[in-house]
Design a protein around this motif. Sequence first.
Motif, mmCIF file in Angstrom:
data_model
loop_
_atom_site.group_PDB
_atom_site.id
_atom_site.type_symbol
_atom_site.label_atom_id
_atom_site.label_comp_id
_atom_site.label_asym_id
_atom_site.label_seq_id
_atom_site.Cartn_x
_atom_site.Cartn_y
_atom_site.Cartn_z
ATOM 1 N N MET A 130 0.827 -1.210 0.000
ATOM 2 C CA MET A 130 0.000 0.000 0.000
ATOM 3 C C MET A 130 0.861 1.259 0.000
ATOM 4 S SD MET A 130 -3.082 1.086 -0.103
ATOM 5 C CE MET A 130 -4.102 2.497 0.244
ATOM 6 N N ASP A 131 1.953 1.221 0.794
ATOM 7 C CA ASP A 131 2.851 2.374 0.859
ATOM 8 C C ASP A 131 3.425 2.709 -0.503
ATOM 9 O OD1 ASP A 131 2.288 1.969 3.499
ATOM 10 O OD2 ASP A 131 4.357 2.165 4.192
ATOM 11 N N VAL A 132 3.762 1.668 -1.250
ATOM 12 C CA VAL A 132 4.369 1.868 -2.565
ATOM 13 C C VAL A 132 3.376 2.527 -3.522
ATOM 14 C CG1 VAL A 132 5.385 0.719 -4.562
ATOM 15 C CG2 VAL A 132 5.938 -0.067 -2.254
ATOM 16 N N ILE A 133 2.118 2.108 -3.462
ATOM 17 C CA ILE A 133 1.086 2.685 -4.335
ATOM 18 C C ILE A 133 0.873 4.156 -4.007
ATOM 19 C CG2 ILE A 133 -1.345 2.607 -4.976
ATOM 20 C CD1 ILE A 133 -1.295 -0.392 -4.506
ATOM 21 N N VAL A 134 0.759 4.456 -2.708
ATOM 22 C CA VAL A 134 0.543 5.842 -2.291
ATOM 23 C C VAL A 134 1.733 6.708 -2.681
ATOM 24 C CG1 VAL A 134 0.261 7.366 -0.303
ATOM 25 C CG2 VAL A 134 -1.012 5.216 -0.416
ATOM 26 N N LEU A 135 2.943 6.204 -2.456
ATOM 27 C CA LEU A 135 4.129 6.973 -2.826
ATOM 28 C C LEU A 135 4.194 7.184 -4.336
ATOM 29 C CD1 LEU A 135 6.758 8.345 -1.976
ATOM 30 C CD2 LEU A 135 7.893 6.112 -2.164
ATOM 31 N N GLY A 136 3.807 6.176 -5.098
ATOM 32 C CA GLY A 136 3.803 6.308 -6.553
ATOM 33 C C GLY A 136 2.823 7.365 -7.028
ATOM 34 N N LEU A 137 1.624 7.381 -6.424
ATOM 35 C CA LEU A 137 0.639 8.403 -6.782
ATOM 36 C C LEU A 137 1.129 9.804 -6.409
ATOM 37 C CD1 LEU A 137 -2.690 6.630 -5.708
ATOM 38 C CD2 LEU A 137 -1.893 7.069 -8.037
ATOM 39 N N MET A 138 1.792 9.902 -5.260
ATOM 40 C CA MET A 138 2.294 11.207 -4.832
ATOM 41 C C MET A 138 3.421 11.686 -5.741
ATOM 42 S SD MET A 138 1.846 13.703 -2.893
ATOM 43 C CE MET A 138 2.602 14.973 -3.904
ATOM 44 N N LEU A 139 4.277 10.784 -6.157
ATOM 45 C CA LEU A 139 5.347 11.167 -7.084
ATOM 46 C C LEU A 139 4.768 11.607 -8.427
ATOM 47 C CD1 LEU A 139 8.024 8.403 -6.337
ATOM 48 C CD2 LEU A 139 8.161 10.851 -5.798
ATOM 49 N N LEU A 140 3.685 10.957 -8.852
ATOM 50 C CA LEU A 140 3.019 11.367 -10.087
ATOM 51 C C LEU A 140 2.436 12.765 -9.932
ATOM 52 C CD1 LEU A 140 1.960 10.846 -12.915
ATOM 53 C CD2 LEU A 140 -0.002 9.634 -11.906
ATOM 54 N N SER A 141 1.782 13.026 -8.793
ATOM 55 C CA SER A 141 1.230 14.358 -8.525
ATOM 56 C C SER A 141 2.340 15.403 -8.498
ATOM 57 C CB SER A 141 0.477 14.353 -7.197
ATOM 58 O OG SER A 141 -0.022 15.639 -6.887
ATOM 59 N N LEU A 142 3.449 15.061 -7.852
ATOM 60 C CA LEU A 142 4.583 15.985 -7.778
ATOM 61 C C LEU A 142 5.146 16.272 -9.166
ATOM 62 C CD1 LEU A 142 6.489 17.529 -5.871
ATOM 63 C CD2 LEU A 142 7.909 15.463 -5.761
ATOM 64 N N VAL A 144 0.494 13.801 3.178
ATOM 65 C CA VAL A 144 1.119 14.345 4.387
ATOM 66 C C VAL A 144 0.519 13.675 5.626
ATOM 67 C CG1 VAL A 144 1.396 16.395 5.826
ATOM 68 C CG2 VAL A 144 1.712 16.561 3.357
ATOM 69 N N ILE A 145 -0.790 13.550 5.644
ATOM 70 C CA ILE A 145 -1.472 12.931 6.784
ATOM 71 C C ILE A 145 -1.141 11.442 6.874
ATOM 72 C CG2 ILE A 145 -3.727 12.385 7.772
ATOM 73 C CD1 ILE A 145 -4.783 14.955 6.456
ATOM 74 N N LEU A 146 -1.245 10.732 5.737
ATOM 75 C CA LEU A 146 -0.966 9.301 5.746
ATOM 76 C C LEU A 146 0.488 9.024 6.108
ATOM 77 C CD1 LEU A 146 -2.916 8.048 2.578
ATOM 78 C CD2 LEU A 146 -3.567 7.827 4.982
ATOM 79 N N GLY A 147 1.390 9.841 5.586
ATOM 80 C CA GLY A 147 2.803 9.637 5.904
ATOM 81 C C GLY A 147 3.082 9.810 7.381
ATOM 82 N N ALA A 148 2.415 10.784 8.011
ATOM 83 C CA ALA A 148 2.598 10.999 9.445
ATOM 84 C C ALA A 148 2.000 9.848 10.254
ATOM 85 C CB ALA A 148 1.963 12.321 9.854
ATOM 86 N N VAL A 149 0.802 9.376 9.841
ATOM 87 C CA VAL A 149 0.155 8.275 10.560
ATOM 88 C C VAL A 149 0.950 6.989 10.420
ATOM 89 C CG1 VAL A 149 -1.912 6.807 10.622
ATOM 90 C CG2 VAL A 149 -2.134 9.297 10.402
ATOM 91 N N TRP A 150 1.463 6.723 9.224
ATOM 92 C CA TRP A 150 2.211 5.490 8.969
ATOM 93 C C TRP A 150 3.690 5.604 9.329
ATOM 94 C CZ3 TRP A 150 0.032 4.759 3.318
ATOM 95 C CH2 TRP A 150 -1.323 4.404 3.405
ATOM 96 N N SER A 151 4.107 6.801 9.740
ATOM 97 C CA SER A 151 5.532 7.063 10.017
ATOM 98 C C SER A 151 6.390 6.795 8.781
ATOM 99 C CB SER A 151 6.019 6.203 11.200
ATOM 100 O OG SER A 151 5.320 6.561 12.385
ATOM 101 N N ASN A 152 5.817 7.051 7.636
ATOM 102 C CA ASN A 152 6.537 6.907 6.366
ATOM 103 C C ASN A 152 6.912 8.305 5.911
ATOM 104 O OD1 ASN A 152 7.273 6.614 3.610
ATOM 105 N ND2 ASN A 152 6.109 4.692 3.487
ATOM 106 N N TRP A 153 8.130 8.717 6.217
ATOM 107 C CA TRP A 153 8.523 10.101 5.967
ATOM 108 C C TRP A 153 8.763 10.383 4.489
ATOM 109 C CZ3 TRP A 153 6.779 12.544 9.722
ATOM 110 C CH2 TRP A 153 6.824 12.026 11.014
ATOM 111 N N ALA A 154 9.006 9.349 3.698
ATOM 112 C CA ALA A 154 9.142 9.558 2.251
ATOM 113 C C ALA A 154 7.817 10.051 1.673
ATOM 114 C CB ALA A 154 9.585 8.268 1.568
ATOM 115 N N ILE A 155 6.715 9.411 2.086
ATOM 116 C CA ILE A 155 5.396 9.838 1.631
ATOM 117 C C ILE A 155 5.068 11.228 2.163
ATOM 118 C CG2 ILE A 155 2.920 9.370 1.814
ATOM 119 C CD1 ILE A 155 3.530 6.412 1.743
#
Length: 431
Positions: free
Chosen positions: A1-13, A351-362
């Motif tokens: 799930m983290d990989v999918i979210v990060l991929g979508l965020m990189l696409l948005s960026l 930003v919210i999901l990254g903070a909740v999941w402690s995934n600072w890359a996201i």
Amino acid sequence: MDVIVLGLMLLSLTIWLGLLCFWGQFWRTDQQLEVTETQLESLPVVCAVVPARNEAELIPTSLRSLLLQDYPGSFNVFLVDDRSTDRTANFAEGVAHAVGKPQQLHIISGESLPPGWSGKLWAVEQGINSASKFAPDYFLLTDADIEHDPGNLRRLVAKAVQEDLDMVSVMVRLRCESFWEKLLIPAFVFFFQKLYPFRWVNNPNNPTAAAAGGSILIAREALEQIGGIQVIRQALIDDCALAKAVKKSGGAGEQGSRGAGEQRSRGDKGDKENNHAQCPMPNAPYPMLSQGRIWLGLSSLTRSLRPYDSLATIWDMVARSAYTQLNYSPLLLLGTLLGMPLIYLAPPICVILGAVWSNWAIALTGILGWLLMTFAYYPTIRFYKCSPWLAFSLPAIAFLYTLMTLDSALRHWQGRGGAWKGRVYPSSDNL
């Protein structure tokens, strides 16, 4: 799930980086009419056409501003009373007498709306027909809710004459006083600039065309060359339809490497003389073969008087034509409903999901995307003199605009699309 979210965020960026770097610098507010003061070396004849339907509340202010323009040339105002029931024409006549310029105002009683026309454009057509007896070099097409700065017409004419433009229009400063206006109106301008980057519009070699209907100066010969207002008679987004027709008449985007200067000077002296002989005009310096050159910018001084005090009024204003802007295409609507969340909502959500999941890359990519978005929106916020903190609210604003667009489609499917001033207009192939 983290990989999918990060991929979508990189696409948005990536999308935001592309928009900022390669999308006509749409986010800048540097295309302004009042940036430089210019002196008129010639004085074309100008006639203003003002369609008015039940505008008794606003017409005293707007018409007064038109009649008190500091333009030194010949200038007449043709107000078309579109079957008003609130004595709009009487108020207009009173304003003309109050400012001592009754001879400059010509009030036309609008005829009944024929099939195949929008109400506003039918009123404009009648005004242009009446104004043509003055053989104007330019028509000023404006609305009854616009308060013109005293120098607006002079600047428009100077811009058109000195830069050899067929059409000059400005997006007037929209009213931005209530809470909902401050929240949503600057974004309306921002989204319009993103849809039609002004630098692309103003580039004669780029096919992008747009205009702002509140204040349009168009050369009479350019209007005649495209076939008159009747060629866009059913258009709900009539300003952009007119700009497209004018720019297309000059073959925008088909000139290859030919520069603007070469386009303006095409044809030898003999060709120009022949053209003048076929289309006689009252003042020799202004008539020319239409080149399809247009200019669109912002105005910091000329403003709209139309109030949007509530979410409902802004919602109706957007929903009236948002689906029209998508050419009534279900596929474009689907793309909008998917693209807007990806571009605008993904950064704060990440930003919210990254903070909740402690995934600072996201979280960090989300913050970066949000900052890029805020950076892009800030110039518009500053132009409208709103709180800088509102620049961070663009994700929530975009969500509301997405819902307005969906509602626009629903209204269209229910036969309620395009409702304005008591009339409902069906879709048309030429919109």
